[in-house]
Every structure is written in C-alpha cells, then in structure tokens.
Write a protein that holds these residues in place. Structure first.
Motif, PDB file in Angstrom:
ATOM      1  N   TYR A   4      15.030  64.914  26.618  1.00 29.34           N
ATOM      2  CA  TYR A   4      14.993  65.217  28.057  1.00 29.34           C
ATOM      3  C   TYR A   4      13.551  65.506  28.455  1.00 29.34           C
ATOM      4  N   ASP A   5      13.275  65.496  29.748  1.00 26.68           N
ATOM      5  CA  ASP A   5      11.946  65.859  30.234  1.00 26.68           C
ATOM      6  C   ASP A   5      11.751  67.352  30.045  1.00 26.68           C
ATOM      7  N   THR A   6      10.592  67.746  29.529  1.00 22.22           N
ATOM      8  CA  THR A   6      10.248  69.163  29.504  1.00 22.22           C
ATOM      9  C   THR A   6       9.266  69.390  30.646  1.00 22.22           C
ATOM     10  N   THR A   7       9.460  70.471  31.354  1.00 21.50           N
ATOM     11  CA  THR A   7       8.598  70.757  32.496  1.00 21.50           C
ATOM     12  C   THR A   7       7.819  72.033  32.261  1.00 21.50           C
ATOM     13  N   TYR A   8       6.688  72.102  32.930  1.00 19.24           N
ATOM     14  CA  TYR A   8       5.858  73.299  32.920  1.00 19.24           C
ATOM     15  C   TYR A   8       5.731  73.769  34.357  1.00 19.24           C
ATOM     16  N   VAL A   9       5.998  75.034  34.595  1.00 19.83           N
ATOM     17  CA  VAL A   9       5.878  75.590  35.935  1.00 19.83           C
ATOM     18  C   VAL A   9       4.661  76.499  35.958  1.00 19.83           C
ATOM     19  N   TRP A  55      21.545  64.032  33.727  1.00 17.73           N
ATOM     20  CA  TRP A  55      21.536  63.136  34.881  1.00 17.73           C
ATOM     21  C   TRP A  55      22.815  62.305  34.927  1.00 17.73           C
ATOM     22  N   GLU A  56      23.313  61.922  33.747  1.00 16.54           N
ATOM     23  CA  GLU A  56      24.573  61.178  33.691  1.00 16.54           C
ATOM     24  C   GLU A  56      25.736  62.062  34.147  1.00 16.54           C
ATOM     25  N   ILE A  57      25.716  63.325  33.774  1.00 22.05           N
ATOM     26  CA  ILE A  57      26.772  64.251  34.168  1.00 22.05           C
ATOM     27  C   ILE A  57      26.789  64.407  35.682  1.00 22.05           C
ATOM     28  N   ALA A  58      25.626  64.602  36.281  1.00 20.97           N
ATOM     29  CA  ALA A  58      25.543  64.788  37.733  1.00 20.97           C
ATOM     30  C   ALA A  58      26.126  63.592  38.472  1.00 20.97           C
ATOM     31  N   GLU A  59      25.779  62.391  38.054  1.00 20.58           N
ATOM     32  CA  GLU A  59      26.313  61.188  38.711  1.00 20.58           C
ATOM     33  C   GLU A  59      27.813  61.044  38.473  1.00 20.58           C
ATOM     34  N   ALA A  75      19.455  61.513  41.821  1.00 21.02           N
ATOM     35  CA  ALA A  75      18.336  62.325  42.284  1.00 21.02           C
ATOM     36  C   ALA A  75      17.556  62.791  41.056  1.00 21.02           C
ATOM     37  N   ARG A  76      16.807  63.863  41.181  1.00 17.69           N
ATOM     38  CA  ARG A  76      16.006  64.340  40.062  1.00 17.69           C
ATOM     39  C   ARG A  76      16.618  65.584  39.430  1.00 17.69           C
ATOM     40  N   TRP A  81      22.889  62.641  44.818  1.00 16.21           N
ATOM     41  CA  TRP A  81      23.159  62.654  46.255  1.00 16.21           C
ATOM     42  C   TRP A  81      24.482  61.966  46.519  1.00 16.21           C
ATOM     43  N   ILE A  82      25.346  62.599  47.300  1.00 15.88           N
ATOM     44  CA  ILE A  82      26.542  61.935  47.803  1.00 15.88           C
ATOM     45  C   ILE A  82      26.218  61.586  49.247  1.00 15.88           C
ATOM     46  N   MET A  83      26.103  60.308  49.519  1.00 20.00           N
ATOM     47  CA  MET A  83      25.652  59.830  50.825  1.00 20.00           C
ATOM     48  C   MET A  83      26.822  59.214  51.594  1.00 20.00           C
ATOM     49  N   SER A  84      26.765  59.354  52.908  1.00 18.58           N
ATOM     50  CA  SER A  84      27.774  58.744  53.766  1.00 18.58           C
ATOM     51  C   SER A  84      27.371  57.313  54.086  1.00 18.58           C
TER      52      SER A  84
END
Length: 96
Positions: A4-9, A55-59, A75-76, A81-84
C-alpha cells in the motif's frame, strides 16, 4: 514489495513516502521508521486468499449500496464516489 502507499504527514500536508508496489530497500527502512512507520504490509500471495486492498473494498461497498441512477468512481485513500447519473434530489432511506 510494499502492499500500500505509505504517507508522511508534515507541516506542508500529506505526501506519499513510498508508493504501493515499491521494492523496499535498507534505506527505505530508515525512512519508514523516521516517519513513524514500524510495520508494513507486503504483497505476497493475495490471489489465493480473501484479502482485499482498501481501495478495492471501498469500491465494492460503494457498488453494493449504490442504487438506481448511480455509478461508482474510485477516489483516493480507500474511498469511492457514488455519483448520480441524473439531476435531482438525493433521498436516503434507512435500511430496516
């Protein structure tokens, strides 16, 4: 390979430290530790398991709850996004 992506804040916001699929080196271990990351998920034999990437789970969840006249856009960072597909008013009906 990193799973997975590792991020730095930091002061300037979040940035990707190491992207998914990156082959971790000795230098990367120090970078990860310095950013507070001490445990990582590495890619392996996921095809033979029931594991899913966030990301697969979210979709998958978004597609399961999306109704008529909607479509799903990725999305990220584990969201979707659930779009109309039509203009109008969104009405939410709670499940029983």
């Amino acid at each position: 390979m990193l799973g997975y992506d590792t991020t730095y804040v930091g002061k300037d916001g979040a940035t990707v430290l190491l992207p998914r699929g990156h082959v971790i080196t000795r230098d990367d271990v120090e970078r990860l530790k310095n950013s507070g990351v001490y445990f990582v998920w590495v890619e392996g034999n996921e095809e033979s398991s029931d594991l899913m990437y966030e990301w697969e789970i979210a979709e998958t969840v978004a597609r399961a709850v999306a109704g008529e006249n909607t479509y799903v856009r990725p999305a990220r960072q584990g969201s979707a996004w659930i779009m109309s597909s039509i203009n109008g008013v969104l009405r939410l009906i709670p499940a029983a």
